[in-house]
Design a protein around this motif. Sequence first.
Motif, PDB file in Angstrom:
ATOM      1  N   ARG A 122      -1.293   9.281  -2.686  1.00 54.76           N
ATOM      2  CA  ARG A 122      -0.335   8.213  -2.919  1.00 54.76           C
ATOM      3  C   ARG A 122      -0.195   7.329  -1.683  1.00 54.76           C
ATOM      4  N   ASN A 142      -0.935   3.413  -1.693  1.00 54.18           N
ATOM      5  CA  ASN A 142       0.099   2.459  -1.289  1.00 54.18           C
ATOM      6  C   ASN A 142      -0.314   1.651  -0.062  1.00 54.18           C
ATOM      7  N   ARG A 189      -2.548  -0.981  -1.346  1.00 52.74           N
ATOM      8  CA  ARG A 189      -1.792  -1.992  -2.097  1.00 52.74           C
ATOM      9  C   ARG A 189      -1.001  -2.879  -1.154  1.00 52.74           C
ATOM     10  N   ALA A 190      -0.383  -2.268  -0.143  1.00 53.06           N
ATOM     11  CA  ALA A 190       0.382  -3.057   0.822  1.00 53.06           C
ATOM     12  C   ALA A 190      -0.535  -4.066   1.517  1.00 53.06           C
ATOM     13  N   GLU A 243       4.414  -1.154  -4.133  1.00 56.74           N
ATOM     14  CA  GLU A 243       4.096   0.279  -4.202  1.00 56.74           C
ATOM     15  C   GLU A 243       3.922   0.723  -5.651  1.00 56.74           C
ATOM     16  N   SER A 252       6.069   6.064  -8.899  1.00 59.52           N
ATOM     17  CA  SER A 252       5.733   7.483  -8.708  1.00 59.52           C
ATOM     18  C   SER A 252       5.295   8.163  -9.996  1.00 59.52           C
TER      19      SER A 252
END
Lengths: 251, 399
Positions: free
Chosen positions: A100, A104, A107-108, A114, A117
């Motif tokens: 994860r 993330n 993606r950032a 984000e 979950s």
Amino acid sequence: MLKITNLHVAVDDKPILKGLNLEVAAGELHAIMGPNGSGKSTLGYALAGRDGYEITSGAVDFEGRDLADMEPEERAAAGLFLAFQYPVEIPGVNNAYFLRAALNAQRAARGEPEVDSMAFLKAVRESLKALKMDESLLKRAVNEGFSGGEKKRNEIVQMAVLKPKLAILDETDSGLDIDALKLVAEGINRLRDPARSFVVITHYQRLLEYLEPDRVHVLSDGQIVESGGRELAERLESEGYAFLESDAVEV
Amino acid sequence: MSVLAENLLSDAVLADSYGAVRKRAQAELMRHGFPDIKTEAWKYTSLRALEKRSLVPGEHQPASPPPVPFDHHLLHIDAGRLLSDSSSLPSGISIEPVDSNRLAGLDYGNRGGAFGWLNLARFEQGLKVVINGRLDQPLMLALTTPDGHADACHPRIEIELTAGSRACLVQLDSSNGSGLVNAVIDLKVGENARLDHALSRHNGDAIWIERLDVALAAGADYRLVTLDGGGRLTRQDINVALNASGARCEVDGSVLIGARQHVDFHTAIDHCVGGTNSRERFRMLADGNGVGVFNGRIHIHPGADDSHSDLNTGNLLLSEQARINTKPELEIHAEEVTASHGATVGQLDEQALFYLRSRGLSAEAAANLLKTGFAAAPLETAVDDAVRQWLLANLGDWL
Ligand SMILES: Nc1ncnc2c1ncn2[C@@H]1O[C@H](COP(=O)(O)OP(=O)(O)OP(=O)(O)O)[C@@H](O)[C@H]1O
Ligand SMILES: [Mg+2]
């Protein structure tokens, strides 16, 4: 997607890749075969940006960007993924957490929010299930104590979650039993997409039977010495690399 | 008289019911002196930083007990004195003054034990806590100093678990001052009693010297999990005596050492009789020009047959200037024993860093993940969920 021109790579000042040319268009799957020590993993590492794999000359263009200028994590965020020949054990780092965090971070870097979950967990669970991996692996440390085959399949799980544009799979089929090989091939085929490309490094044409490569290349002594269709893989399987020496074709 | 003796001792023995004890301790201390780098147990830890401190008394507001995210019973000791209201403690916890007869029998040995003697000569208020039965919540022992504290203080706490009792003790050491804290914690775990002890400490400029003496009766079970977030100069001694058959202990810890910090852990586990077990695992991480010292002694006494111990230390150097001295010390005088030990010193694994970065993590995030993974392992053994989460959260904050 990927255009490699006259690539020279040295490791510890030792030239390993010696003028390699390769072009992979969007949506294509290319296979690279070649004898041990010919430089296949070196190509993967150089593309992924490992320290010490120095590009001494040549150019690598990935979707219009010069890879040489980018950090490994920037390459990942740009959509490059390397499935390692020997996936690394990371003691103390939880598999789910790591995956994860990686997603993330990518993606950032791309300016995306984000992941949710729940949606993330669902996607990971599905990927695990598709590869017949036990869910308990999520709670364990990354690759630690995984069997050889589990490590390889875990690379495919990561790929499925990270959804790269270009995946380089370095002998992901080595050490897999026949059923696992099929699962891995299916995992790759599920991701085939007109906008996604694959470079599959392998010693066995068995994997290629499932994958239908667009091109097969032979890497020898740091160069692509032969390229062709699937029949090239079959010929290598039956004759070995010896025939290359007799009727090697300049590319 | 040495600089330290001049700074830390006084001709006027504190006038209380412990006068004789204090007098004897001061005499012992004067006789042996403070350790220097020729003293084996202090070889890698210089007290120069302490010598250079000008310790000054002052009027300060007592610190408030640091908040923790779980329900607990509180014993808050600030600059050596009990601050919290002990009337609110449950009936299973009672508090009394330490017994001077017991203190009169203590022996901290020579130079190496100077700070034990010093504590005995100067402790502010000797507290004895008796735990009887099974505690419903962790007992939190907060050792603090007032804000801006620049003096020396010598907290002394004895905790005794009666036979068959069970408790979780959460100890929190913290000071934002620039003085000396010289604590002695004495734990007695009675027959078949079980004590889970978590110790978390994070200091800035204060000098923190602490001695933890643990005595285990037959069948007693002691588990320590400690997280040290570093400090200008910290010395922690942990001595566990397995005094009777069936006693066992597990000692786990992670120690984070930053730039301009020095942290020294000396542990000693004594298998005094047979049929005793110990397991110990420490992880040290040193960054900047930080210095870590770890000495783990396992002593299996004559006749302590059929005893088993396992000691493992792992050390991570995060910079070129960081140093860690680590040494397991095995002394075995018995038969049919197993005593294994292992020590590693290394750097962050380049392969692992690259693997993480190739998945999109920044170099910094990848290093952090590896450091956290390395340091978290000993903390994972904490039994109480909330306490474990708290330790892991502290680790995240301090790394
Ligand atoms: N750090 C290094 N120092 C020196 N030589 C290296 C280093 N890393 C790789 N090499 C050499 O580079 C050559 C190419 O290695 P590479 O791993 O790329 O081969 P490969 O084609 O992937 O082989 P295999 O099929 O066995 O996986 C080998 O001769 C190897 O010994
Ligand atoms: Mg290889």
